[in-house]
Design an enzyme around this catalytic site. Structure first.
Site, mmCIF file in Angstrom:
data_model
loop_
_atom_site.group_PDB
_atom_site.id
_atom_site.type_symbol
_atom_site.label_atom_id
_atom_site.label_comp_id
_atom_site.label_asym_id
_atom_site.label_seq_id
_atom_site.Cartn_x
_atom_site.Cartn_y
_atom_site.Cartn_z
ATOM 1 N N GLN A 56 11.572 6.599 -14.914
ATOM 2 C CA GLN A 56 10.157 6.224 -14.807
ATOM 3 C C GLN A 56 9.217 7.419 -14.980
ATOM 4 O OE1 GLN A 56 10.848 4.766 -10.618
ATOM 5 N NE2 GLN A 56 8.737 5.414 -10.345
ATOM 6 N N GLY A 108 11.743 9.117 -1.839
ATOM 7 C CA GLY A 108 11.870 10.213 -0.881
ATOM 8 C C GLY A 108 10.582 10.976 -0.655
ATOM 9 N N LYS A 128 -0.745 0.280 -2.708
ATOM 10 C CA LYS A 128 -1.404 1.401 -3.391
ATOM 11 C C LYS A 128 -1.032 1.409 -4.879
ATOM 12 C CE LYS A 128 -0.383 5.964 -2.830
ATOM 13 N NZ LYS A 128 -0.237 6.516 -4.182
ATOM 14 N N ASP A 129 0.257 1.171 -5.154
ATOM 15 C CA ASP A 129 0.691 1.072 -6.558
ATOM 16 C C ASP A 129 0.524 -0.389 -6.957
ATOM 17 O OD1 ASP A 129 1.535 3.795 -6.921
ATOM 18 O OD2 ASP A 129 3.136 3.341 -5.518
ATOM 19 N N GLY A 175 4.322 -0.908 -1.445
ATOM 20 C CA GLY A 175 2.948 -0.564 -1.063
ATOM 21 C C GLY A 175 1.939 -1.157 -2.042
ATOM 22 N N HIS A 200 5.150 5.605 3.889
ATOM 23 C CA HIS A 200 6.496 5.017 3.827
ATOM 24 C C HIS A 200 6.907 4.449 5.183
ATOM 25 C CE1 HIS A 200 6.784 8.103 0.505
ATOM 26 N NE2 HIS A 200 7.222 7.036 -0.117
#
Ligand code: PAF
Length: 281
Positions: A61, A31, A149-150, A147, A37
């Site tokens: 997590q 969210g 990015k992670d 993504g 996103h």
């Protein structure tokens, strides 16, 4: 847009798509959606006939309860954005729906989860793989979009899907950036204005490393360039810099020979930011 809060509801919705032979593309989120996103949602639209998004701030997590409590949430705004993007269904369960009383089963990639970023956030990737497995079992998508990015998360998920023979195609979507280069993240809203300006140093350091890598260099030189660039910004503190082989995440040293991933964690004004870049010699 169908909004489902129970497992039974989302299963019935996805079953109706599958009975019409439609390809289901899933976008996992916690969210507080931003343009990054939305890029995942658009990619899902290109990959499937029906787009399902989950919004769930996964408690397992977060190793720090304070971080979980501070995680930004705005469900009404999220739903408006997803509706405008033409998403077909949103799964919005509460914590007890996903972790009923007595839950004890975990899923873990034993090596990839505990190296690099995972070594400084013990249990983090185990929480991710456990919740992603639950959602994959509940929704049973054909394809899921994550993504880049992670970066470590993406490699962990790919390994889990491969090892557990999950019939799901995993797609990695390139990082979306602000105009000045800062990678978009839900955490960026926690940056004070002067820290927001300072945060540009993450992408600047990776850009500097990429330029040097292209001319042929060593891992040691890349490490020095990153450290020097971050050190030049007094509001930023380099917490981690991992330079690894892109696919295996194995630490490398000496001259660069193949596609290499640089992953950095930098604290700016008390907020931990991450960024990554693949470089090639
Ligand atoms: O990347 C995220 O937002 C989360 O780690 C994920 C994949 C939605 C699991 O909670």
């Amino acid at each position: 847009m169908k909004i489902c809060t129970t497992i039974a509801e989302i299963r019935a919705e996805v079953a109706s798509y599958k009975s019409a032979d439609q390809v289901v593309a899933l976008v996992p989120t916690m969210g507080y959606l931003h343009e990054g996103h939305m890029t995942l949602v658009r990619r899902a639209r290109a990959e499937g006939d029906k787009v399902v998004v989950w919004i769930f701030v996964n408690p397992t997590q977060f190793e720090n309860p304070d971080d979980l409590a501070k995680y930004p949430r705005d469900t009404d705004r999220d739903l408006a954005l997803l509706r405008a993007e033409g998403v077909d269904a949103v799964f919005l369960p509460d914590v007890t729906e996903i972790y009923p009383e007595g839950s004890e089963t975990i899923v873990e990639t034993t090596k990839l989860a505990n190296m690099l970023h995972g070594a400084v956030r013990p249990g983090h990737f185990r929480g991710v793989t456990t919740v992603v497995t639950k959602f994959f079992n509940i929704i049973q998508p054909d394809v899921a979009i994550f993504g880049e990015k992670d970066y470590q998360q993406l490699q962990v998920i790919r390994r889990m899907v491969r090892d557990l023979h999950m019939p799901i195609r995993i797609v990695g979507q390139p990082t979306v950036r602000e105009e000045d280069g800062l990678a978009m993240s839900s955490r960026n809203v926690r940056l004070a204005p002067e820290d927001r300006q300072a945060a540009v140093v993450l992408s600047q350091s990776l850009k500097a490393a990429e330029t040097v890598a292209a001319t042929g260099t060593t891992v040691g030189d890349l490490r020095r360039i990153i450290a020097q660039t971050i050190a030049a910004e007094p509001r930023a503190k380099l917490v981690g810099c991992d330079i690894v082989a892109a696919e295996t995440l194995a630490e490398i040293s000496g001259p660069l020979t193949g596609t290499t991933a640089i992953m950095i964690s930098v604290e700016v004004g008390g907020v931990m930011l991450i960024d990554q870049r693949e470089v090639t010699p």
